[in-house]
Each structure stands twice: as C-alpha cells, then as structure tokens.
Motif scaffolding. Structure first.
Motif, PDB file in Angstrom:
ATOM      1  N   ILE A 188      -4.065 -10.190   8.720  1.00 46.91           N
ATOM      2  CA  ILE A 188      -2.673  -9.752   8.845  1.00 46.91           C
ATOM      3  C   ILE A 188      -2.055  -9.525   7.474  1.00 46.91           C
ATOM      4  O   ILE A 188      -1.291  -8.580   7.261  1.00 46.91           O
ATOM      5  N   PHE A 189      -2.400 -10.389   6.499  1.00 46.18           N
ATOM      6  CA  PHE A 189      -1.897 -10.204   5.141  1.00 46.18           C
ATOM      7  C   PHE A 189      -2.372  -8.863   4.571  1.00 46.18           C
ATOM      8  O   PHE A 189      -1.595  -8.119   3.972  1.00 46.18           O
ATOM      9  N   PHE A 190      -3.648  -8.556   4.771  1.00 47.14           N
ATOM     10  CA  PHE A 190      -4.179  -7.285   4.274  1.00 47.14           C
ATOM     11  C   PHE A 190      -3.481  -6.110   4.937  1.00 47.14           C
ATOM     12  O   PHE A 190      -3.218  -5.091   4.296  1.00 47.14           O
ATOM     13  N   LEU A 191      -3.197  -6.259   6.226  1.00 51.26           N
ATOM     14  CA  LEU A 191      -2.523  -5.193   6.960  1.00 51.26           C
ATOM     15  C   LEU A 191      -1.145  -4.922   6.380  1.00 51.26           C
ATOM     16  O   LEU A 191      -0.669  -3.784   6.352  1.00 51.26           O
ATOM     17  N   ALA A 192      -0.480  -5.976   5.885  1.00 48.35           N
ATOM     18  CA  ALA A 192       0.854  -5.820   5.322  1.00 48.35           C
ATOM     19  C   ALA A 192       0.823  -5.439   3.844  1.00 48.35           C
ATOM     20  O   ALA A 192       1.704  -4.722   3.359  1.00 48.35           O
ATOM     21  N   LEU A 241      -7.594   2.744   0.701  1.00 44.32           N
ATOM     22  CA  LEU A 241      -7.614   1.344   1.134  1.00 44.32           C
ATOM     23  C   LEU A 241      -8.912   0.660   0.712  1.00 44.32           C
ATOM     24  O   LEU A 241      -8.897  -0.509   0.296  1.00 44.32           O
ATOM     25  N   MET A 242     -10.023   1.366   0.793  1.00 41.64           N
ATOM     26  CA  MET A 242     -11.300   0.781   0.391  1.00 41.64           C
ATOM     27  C   MET A 242     -11.332   0.513  -1.112  1.00 41.64           C
ATOM     28  O   MET A 242     -11.866  -0.509  -1.565  1.00 41.64           O
ATOM     29  N   ILE A 243     -10.758   1.409  -1.893  1.00 41.58           N
ATOM     30  CA  ILE A 243     -10.680   1.196  -3.350  1.00 41.58           C
ATOM     31  C   ILE A 243      -9.818  -0.022  -3.650  1.00 41.58           C
ATOM     32  O   ILE A 243     -10.171  -0.869  -4.486  1.00 41.58           O
ATOM     33  N   LEU A 244      -8.684  -0.137  -2.970  1.00 43.68           N
ATOM     34  CA  LEU A 244      -7.807  -1.285  -3.185  1.00 43.68           C
ATOM     35  C   LEU A 244      -8.505  -2.583  -2.801  1.00 43.68           C
ATOM     36  O   LEU A 244      -8.377  -3.595  -3.499  1.00 43.68           O
ATOM     37  N   GLY A 245      -9.255  -2.556  -1.711  1.00 44.67           N
ATOM     38  CA  GLY A 245      -9.992  -3.748  -1.306  1.00 44.67           C
ATOM     39  C   GLY A 245     -11.036  -4.139  -2.340  1.00 44.67           C
ATOM     40  O   GLY A 245     -11.229  -5.328  -2.623  1.00 44.67           O
ATOM     41  N   ALA A 246     -11.706  -3.148  -2.922  1.00 45.15           N
ATOM     42  CA  ALA A 246     -12.709  -3.428  -3.952  1.00 45.15           C
ATOM     43  C   ALA A 246     -12.056  -4.014  -5.201  1.00 45.15           C
ATOM     44  O   ALA A 246     -12.595  -4.939  -5.821  1.00 45.15           O
ATOM     45  N   VAL A 247     -10.888  -3.509  -5.556  1.00 44.40           N
ATOM     46  CA  VAL A 247     -10.158  -4.046  -6.718  1.00 44.40           C
ATOM     47  C   VAL A 247      -9.746  -5.496  -6.469  1.00 44.40           C
ATOM     48  O   VAL A 247      -9.856  -6.350  -7.356  1.00 44.40           O
ATOM     49  N   ALA A 299     -11.420  -3.525   8.161  1.00 41.92           N
ATOM     50  CA  ALA A 299     -10.684  -3.712   9.414  1.00 41.92           C
ATOM     51  C   ALA A 299      -9.309  -3.065   9.344  1.00 41.92           C
ATOM     52  O   ALA A 299      -8.855  -2.434  10.312  1.00 41.92           O
ATOM     53  N   VAL A 300      -8.644  -3.198   8.197  1.00 46.44           N
ATOM     54  CA  VAL A 300      -7.335  -2.572   8.027  1.00 46.44           C
ATOM     55  C   VAL A 300      -7.472  -1.052   8.054  1.00 46.44           C
ATOM     56  O   VAL A 300      -6.695  -0.351   8.705  1.00 46.44           O
ATOM     57  N   ALA A 301      -8.473  -0.554   7.309  1.00 51.25           N
ATOM     58  CA  ALA A 301      -8.666   0.894   7.232  1.00 51.25           C
ATOM     59  C   ALA A 301      -8.937   1.502   8.605  1.00 51.25           C
ATOM     60  O   ALA A 301      -8.504   2.622   8.892  1.00 51.25           O
ATOM     61  N   LEU A 302      -9.635   0.752   9.453  1.00 52.54           N
ATOM     62  CA  LEU A 302      -9.967   1.257  10.784  1.00 52.54           C
ATOM     63  C   LEU A 302      -8.922   0.883  11.832  1.00 52.54           C
ATOM     64  O   LEU A 302      -9.048   1.269  12.990  1.00 52.54           O
ATOM     65  N   GLY A 303      -7.924   0.100  11.431  1.00 53.49           N
ATOM     66  CA  GLY A 303      -6.859  -0.272  12.356  1.00 53.49           C
ATOM     67  C   GLY A 303      -7.154  -1.482  13.212  1.00 53.49           C
ATOM     68  O   GLY A 303      -6.334  -1.874  14.054  1.00 53.49           O
ATOM     69  N   VAL A 304      -8.315  -2.121  12.996  1.00 55.98           N
ATOM     70  CA  VAL A 304      -8.688  -3.272  13.819  1.00 55.98           C
ATOM     71  C   VAL A 304      -7.769  -4.456  13.580  1.00 55.98           C
ATOM     72  O   VAL A 304      -7.452  -5.218  14.504  1.00 55.98           O
ATOM     73  N   ALA A 305      -7.327  -4.630  12.337  1.00 57.87           N
ATOM     74  CA  ALA A 305      -6.492  -5.781  12.001  1.00 57.87           C
ATOM     75  C   ALA A 305      -5.196  -5.789  12.810  1.00 57.87           C
ATOM     76  O   ALA A 305      -4.605  -6.857  13.045  1.00 57.87           O
ATOM     77  N   PRO A 309      -1.416  -1.376   2.495  1.00 59.54           N
ATOM     78  CA  PRO A 309      -0.759  -0.080   2.675  1.00 59.54           C
ATOM     79  C   PRO A 309       0.412   0.163   1.723  1.00 59.54           C
ATOM     80  O   PRO A 309       0.819   1.315   1.535  1.00 59.54           O
ATOM     81  N   GLN A 310       0.955  -0.901   1.129  1.00 64.69           N
ATOM     82  CA  GLN A 310       2.072  -0.712   0.203  1.00 64.69           C
ATOM     83  C   GLN A 310       1.658   0.063  -1.046  1.00 64.69           C
ATOM     84  O   GLN A 310       2.498   0.648  -1.734  1.00 64.69           O
ATOM     85  N   PHE A 311       0.356   0.051  -1.353  1.00 62.09           N
ATOM     86  CA  PHE A 311      -0.132   0.705  -2.564  1.00 62.09           C
ATOM     87  C   PHE A 311      -0.880   2.007  -2.258  1.00 62.09           C
ATOM     88  O   PHE A 311      -1.427   2.630  -3.161  1.00 62.09           O
ATOM     89  N   ALA A 312      -0.930   2.393  -0.990  1.00 60.28           N
ATOM     90  CA  ALA A 312      -1.582   3.642  -0.586  1.00 60.28           C
ATOM     91  C   ALA A 312      -0.516   4.648  -0.161  1.00 60.28           C
ATOM     92  O   ALA A 312       0.415   4.304   0.554  1.00 60.28           O
ATOM     93  N   ARG A 313      -0.662   5.863  -0.627  1.00 54.54           N
ATOM     94  CA  ARG A 313       0.309   6.910  -0.330  1.00 54.54           C
ATOM     95  C   ARG A 313      -0.420   8.177   0.128  1.00 54.54           C
ATOM     96  O   ARG A 313      -1.468   8.525  -0.429  1.00 54.54           O
ATOM     97  N   PRO A 314       0.128   8.899   1.112  1.00 55.17           N
ATOM     98  CA  PRO A 314      -0.498  10.148   1.561  1.00 55.17           C
ATOM     99  C   PRO A 314      -0.649  11.163   0.430  1.00 55.17           C
ATOM    100  O   PRO A 314      -1.628  11.929   0.407  1.00 55.17           O
ATOM    101  N   GLU A 315       0.288  11.162  -0.514  1.00 52.76           N
ATOM    102  CA  GLU A 315       0.205  12.127  -1.610  1.00 52.76           C
ATOM    103  C   GLU A 315      -0.936  11.834  -2.579  1.00 52.76           C
ATOM    104  O   GLU A 315      -1.303  12.685  -3.406  1.00 52.76           O
ATOM    105  N   PHE A 316      -1.519  10.604  -2.473  1.00 53.61           N
ATOM    106  CA  PHE A 316      -2.655  10.261  -3.335  1.00 53.61           C
ATOM    107  C   PHE A 316      -3.988  10.726  -2.744  1.00 53.61           C
ATOM    108  O   PHE A 316      -5.025  10.621  -3.392  1.00 53.61           O
ATOM    109  N   GLY A 317      -3.949  11.225  -1.495  1.00 54.74           N
ATOM    110  CA  GLY A 317      -5.176  11.661  -0.850  1.00 54.74           C
ATOM    111  C   GLY A 317      -5.407  10.936   0.466  1.00 54.74           C
ATOM    112  O   GLY A 317      -4.511  10.245   0.978  1.00 54.74           O
TER     113      GLY A 317
END
Length: 207
Positions: free
Chosen positions: A127-131, A148-154, A57-63, A134-142
């Motif tokens: 809402i917690f996931f939405l906040a 976001l999906m990798i972070l959710g799996a972790v 939901a966060v990755a798709l912006g639904v959250a 993204p703190q651990f995802a960066r455009p320079e990482f790809g």
C-alpha cells in the motif's frame, strides 16, 4: 525518461526512508548479529527483491487489491505474522551455540528467502508503494510502467546501501558474541522478542 532531478529527489527520499527505524532494518540487524554480516547481506538482498516485487505489483495494479480488499489484506498480514512467530520460536529455542551453529547450518538461500518472505507478506509495504511511487511518475515523462520499475530499482539500490551498512556493522557484533556463550543466549532471546514484536505490529496493522 524520468528527469535526473526527479530521480535524485526520489533517491534522497528513499535513503531517508531506509534510515528510519522500522521492521525491515531491525530484521537485518538481528539476523546479522545472530548469523554474521554475510547472512545480513543476503537477508538484505531478499528484502530488496521484495521491493521489486511490490514495484511490479503497483505497476500492474495488483497492489490496489490490498488497499480495497479487507480479506486480502488480512490474509497476507497474518501469513507474515505467522512466519515471524516461527522465527521467534526458533530463536527462543536456540541455545548458546546457536549463533555459531546457525552460520554453519543456515544456507544463504534460506537467509535470502527470509528477507523475501518478510517483505512480500507485509501488505503495508504494498500500500505504501501504491501511494509513494506514482508521486514521482508523470505521463509527460513517458510510459508509466517503465517509470515505476525504474523508481523501484532506485529504491532497492538505496535500501541495499543503507541495510548493507547495517548488516556489516551488526555482523561485527555477531563475531564478538561467538566467544561469549551467555551473551549468545541473550541475543537469541532478544531476537525472539523482536520477532514477536514485529509480528504483533503486523497483526494490528490497519489499511
């Protein structure tokens, strides 16, 4: 690709969040005590599937909808509270044989769905996931969505480790309770109160 150091930091933060007392680990604790450690593990799997749902939901912006829409937030939290009150009703009506009977009658699929519904109907998690993510995802990482999906799996993995340990420990309590009818009645009443408390907390939650 997300750097290993970032993933390690995120995993550590996720473990600490899972260890902190909250509705989900209390839910696993009560379900394991009433239904056994295997039941607790399937509830945990349901909760973790809910985490992947919120990640998507966060990755798709639904959250973001639940963060900006009071109506959507209110509808979802009342749906979750209603389900918790239903579980409380069942616990209060259960007799001294409920723990043993529940193990025979409640399918693993049903227990899995309990965890899933408990998680996805809590808008605070979205809402917690939405906040948080993204703190651990960066455009320079790809691309951001795979990150976001990798972070959710972790996070789901860390939750399985922590909640799974809770389920195994609380399941031993359930084994002890099977031979003690009066204790079974008390654990069902306590579980009912816990469900009511969780429902009240969810109903009063604010965005």
């Amino acid at each position: 690709m997300i750097p290993f150091e970032t993933l390690t930091l995120f995993f550590g933060a996720s473990v600490m969040l899972a260890l902190a007392p909250g509705p989900d680990n209390v839910f696993v604790l009560t379900q394991s005590a009433m239904n056994g450690r295997v039941a607790g593990l399937f509830v945990t799997l349901g909760l973790c599937t809910g985490l992947l749902f919120h990640t998507t939901a966060v990755a798709l912006g639904v959250a973001a909808i639940f963060q900006t829409s009071e109506i959507a937030f209110t509808l979802l939290k009342f749906a979750g509270a209603g389900y918790l009150l239903y579980l409380a009703y069942k616990a209060f009506r259960a007799g001294s044989t409920a723990i043993e009977g529940e193990r025979a009658e409640t399918s693993l699929k049903s227990l899995y769905l309990r965890g899933l519904i408990m998680n996805i109907t809590n808008p605070k998690v979205a809402i917690f996931f939405l906040a948080f993510l993204p703190q651990f995802a960066r455009p320079e990482f790809g691309p951001l969505i795979p990150q976001l999906m990798i972070l959710g799996a972790v996070m789901a993995l860390s939750t399985i480790l922590v909640f799974g340990s809770v389920a195994i420990g609380a399941g031993s309590l359930g084994d002890w309770l099977k031979a003690r009818p009066s204790a079974q009645i008390w654990i069902n009443r306590v579980a009912g109160l816990v469900f009511v408390g969780l429902a009240a907390k969810l109903i009063t939650a604010q965005r």
